[in-house]
Design a protein around this motif. Structure first.
Motif, PDB file in Angstrom:
ATOM      1  N   TYR A 108      39.043  43.652  44.852  1.00 40.04           N
ATOM      2  CA  TYR A 108      37.579  43.735  44.886  1.00 40.04           C
ATOM      3  C   TYR A 108      37.169  45.084  45.452  1.00 40.04           C
ATOM      4  O   TYR A 108      37.525  45.439  46.578  1.00 40.04           O
ATOM      5  N   GLN A 109      36.393  45.838  44.658  1.00 41.85           N
ATOM      6  CA  GLN A 109      35.806  47.075  45.142  1.00 41.85           C
ATOM      7  C   GLN A 109      34.419  47.255  44.529  1.00 41.85           C
ATOM      8  O   GLN A 109      34.145  46.764  43.430  1.00 41.85           O
ATOM      9  N   GLN A 110      33.555  47.982  45.239  1.00 41.39           N
ATOM     10  CA  GLN A 110      32.209  48.270  44.773  1.00 41.39           C
ATOM     11  C   GLN A 110      32.132  49.740  44.363  1.00 41.39           C
ATOM     12  O   GLN A 110      32.495  50.619  45.142  1.00 41.39           O
ATOM     13  N   TYR A 111      31.666  49.961  43.137  1.00 40.93           N
ATOM     14  CA  TYR A 111      31.681  51.290  42.547  1.00 40.93           C
ATOM     15  C   TYR A 111      30.322  51.978  42.682  1.00 40.93           C
ATOM     16  O   TYR A 111      29.288  51.330  42.778  1.00 40.93           O
ATOM     17  N   LEU A 112      30.344  53.296  42.647  1.00 40.21           N
ATOM     18  CA  LEU A 112      29.149  54.112  42.777  1.00 40.21           C
ATOM     19  C   LEU A 112      28.172  53.830  41.640  1.00 40.21           C
ATOM     20  O   LEU A 112      28.582  53.616  40.499  1.00 40.21           O
ATOM     21  N   PRO A 113      26.856  53.799  41.916  1.00 41.81           N
ATOM     22  CA  PRO A 113      25.870  53.639  40.839  1.00 41.81           C
ATOM     23  C   PRO A 113      26.100  54.654  39.714  1.00 41.81           C
ATOM     24  O   PRO A 113      26.332  55.841  39.977  1.00 41.81           O
ATOM     25  N   GLY A 114      26.071  54.168  38.496  1.00 42.44           N
ATOM     26  CA  GLY A 114      26.229  55.049  37.340  1.00 42.44           C
ATOM     27  C   GLY A 114      27.652  55.354  36.940  1.00 42.44           C
ATOM     28  O   GLY A 114      27.886  56.077  35.955  1.00 42.44           O
ATOM     29  N   SER A 115      28.630  54.824  37.646  1.00 40.75           N
ATOM     30  CA  SER A 115      30.028  55.128  37.328  1.00 40.75           C
ATOM     31  C   SER A 115      30.436  54.550  35.971  1.00 40.75           C
ATOM     32  O   SER A 115      30.271  53.357  35.711  1.00 40.75           O
ATOM     33  N   TYR A 293      24.330  48.883  41.281  1.00 41.19           N
ATOM     34  CA  TYR A 293      25.724  49.314  41.344  1.00 41.19           C
ATOM     35  C   TYR A 293      26.560  48.059  41.118  1.00 41.19           C
ATOM     36  O   TYR A 293      26.003  46.960  41.049  1.00 41.19           O
ATOM     37  N   TYR A 294      27.854  48.200  40.957  1.00 42.90           N
ATOM     38  CA  TYR A 294      28.637  47.058  40.489  1.00 42.90           C
ATOM     39  C   TYR A 294      29.902  46.839  41.307  1.00 42.90           C
ATOM     40  O   TYR A 294      30.561  47.789  41.735  1.00 42.90           O
ATOM     41  N   ALA A 295      30.187  45.560  41.498  1.00 44.98           N
ATOM     42  CA  ALA A 295      31.450  45.164  42.097  1.00 44.98           C
ATOM     43  C   ALA A 295      32.434  44.858  40.977  1.00 44.98           C
ATOM     44  O   ALA A 295      32.081  44.207  39.985  1.00 44.98           O
ATOM     45  N   VAL A 296      33.653  45.334  41.120  1.00 45.40           N
ATOM     46  CA  VAL A 296      34.725  45.097  40.154  1.00 45.40           C
ATOM     47  C   VAL A 296      35.746  44.198  40.833  1.00 45.40           C
ATOM     48  O   VAL A 296      36.231  44.518  41.921  1.00 45.40           O
ATOM     49  N   GLU A 297      36.086  43.097  40.185  1.00 51.47           N
ATOM     50  CA  GLU A 297      36.872  42.058  40.849  1.00 51.47           C
ATOM     51  C   GLU A 297      37.901  41.455  39.896  1.00 51.47           C
ATOM     52  O   GLU A 297      37.672  41.376  38.693  1.00 51.47           O
ATOM     53  N   LYS A 298      39.023  41.029  40.472  1.00 52.82           N
ATOM     54  CA  LYS A 298      40.006  40.308  39.672  1.00 52.82           C
ATOM     55  C   LYS A 298      40.853  39.414  40.573  1.00 52.82           C
ATOM     56  O   LYS A 298      41.345  39.863  41.613  1.00 52.82           O
TER      57      LYS A 298
END
Length: 319
Positions: A108-115, A293-298
């Motif tokens: 789980y990580q949160q990415y910079l807006p617009g990435s 902005y978005y969290a990417v998770e798996k």
């Protein structure tokens, strides 16, 4: 050279990298824990992108999550790659392959807006979750800024006319004040005294932090905030308010004075996000713009969902 050593050298060569992805920040917020970096390379072996991460272990599980007080992380790519979807996708593919080999239970990580990395990771099978932060980008005209505040916030500023702002609050005093504020709400801090002192010391050494307080004529603090910034953004990282003075307008004045500091630094002001309805409503009233902005998770091991559920319950108890 290790990946971390290469990353430290690479960061020093970059025109810009978010403060929360710099090696000094990671050293501070991961003190006593393990952080490292995954690297993606171009055909010539040069670094095209990097993903610093905090690796945690619980029982027989290994997992990657965001460090404390860290809003932004994920994959950062070089300026040449930033707007190139194909090259960004290749960076993400390399990072994904390395993640798959780590034997993780969860990521789980949160990415910079617009990435562009968010869409690329979604295409590689990761779950994407939308989050919102609240930003004020145009700080050039203070009168216009204040007029963009809600009537409620402007009214609170009128109540705060007898209060004043001070910069340079001692971090020990800030920690004690925050502890008292939380205790009055029957809650606990989510960070330790040592965590704050290490982070403040490192950021202060680089001239990238300030502790702002709002006080009455006798010098008693009503509200305070720990602010950090880089060359593009200032983050309202740790704000706190004494509930005994809820009607004083101190909270509104604290936000305004923090924005004034961001104006001096010529950076965007970021309320550092909140998915809590009450906090989000508060931030919206300062003329801020909701920014996605978005969290990417798996979940590599579905049983780890139970551990995440217990962690969220624990965090709720600290708010």
């Amino acid at each position: 050279m290790t990946n971390k050593e290469r990353y430290i050298e690479w960061v020093s060569e970059q025109e810009y990298i978010p403060v929360m992805m710099t090696p000094w920040w990671l050293d501070a917020v991961c003190a006593g824990k393990e952080w490292d970096v995954l690297l993606a390379e171009d055909e010539d072996g040069s670094i095209a992108g990097a993903m610093p991460y905090l690796l945690r272990k619980r029982a027989w599980f290994k997992y990657i999550i965001m460090p404390q007080q860290t809003q932004i992380g994920g994959i950062w790519v070089t300026a040449e790659v930033t707007a190139d979807r194909w090259r960004t996708a290749e960076v993400c593919r390399q990072i994904k392959e390395q993640l798959d080999k780590m034997g993780l239970a969860y990521y789980y990580q949160q990415y910079l807006p617009g990435s562009l990395c968010v869409d690329a990771m979604g295409g590689l099978g990761f779950n994407i979750h939308e989050r919102i932060t609240y930003r004020v980008e145009d700080l050039s005209d203070l009168d216009k800024l204040i007029n963009s505040f809600s009537k409620n916030k402007r009214r609170q500023l009128q109540k705060a006319l007898s209060l004043h702002a001070e910069r340079g609050m001692d971090p020990e005093d800030f920690y004690r004040f925050h502890t008292l504020c939380m205790r009055s709400r029957r809650r606990k801090l989510s960070y330790s005294r040592e965590f704050l002192l290490v982070l403040e010391r490192k950021a202060r050494r680089l001239g990238q932090c300030e502790i702002l307080s709002i006080r009455n004529a006798d010098g008693q603090p009503y509200a305070a905030a720990f602010l950090v910034w880089d060359k593009h953004n200032m983050y309202f990282l740790i704000p706190t308010y004494d509930p005994a003075f809820h009607e004083s307008g101190a909270g509104a004045l604290l936000a305004l004075e923090a924005m004034k500091l961001a104006r001096e630094k010529h950076v965007t002001f970021d309320f550092e996000g909140s998915m809590e309805r009450g906090v989000a409503k508060h931030y919206k009233q300062f003329g801020s713009t909701p920014t996605k902005y978005y969290a990417v998770e798996k979940y590599y091991k579905p049983i780890f969902r139970l551990a995440i559920w217990f962690q969220k319950l624990r965090e709720c108890g600290m708010r």
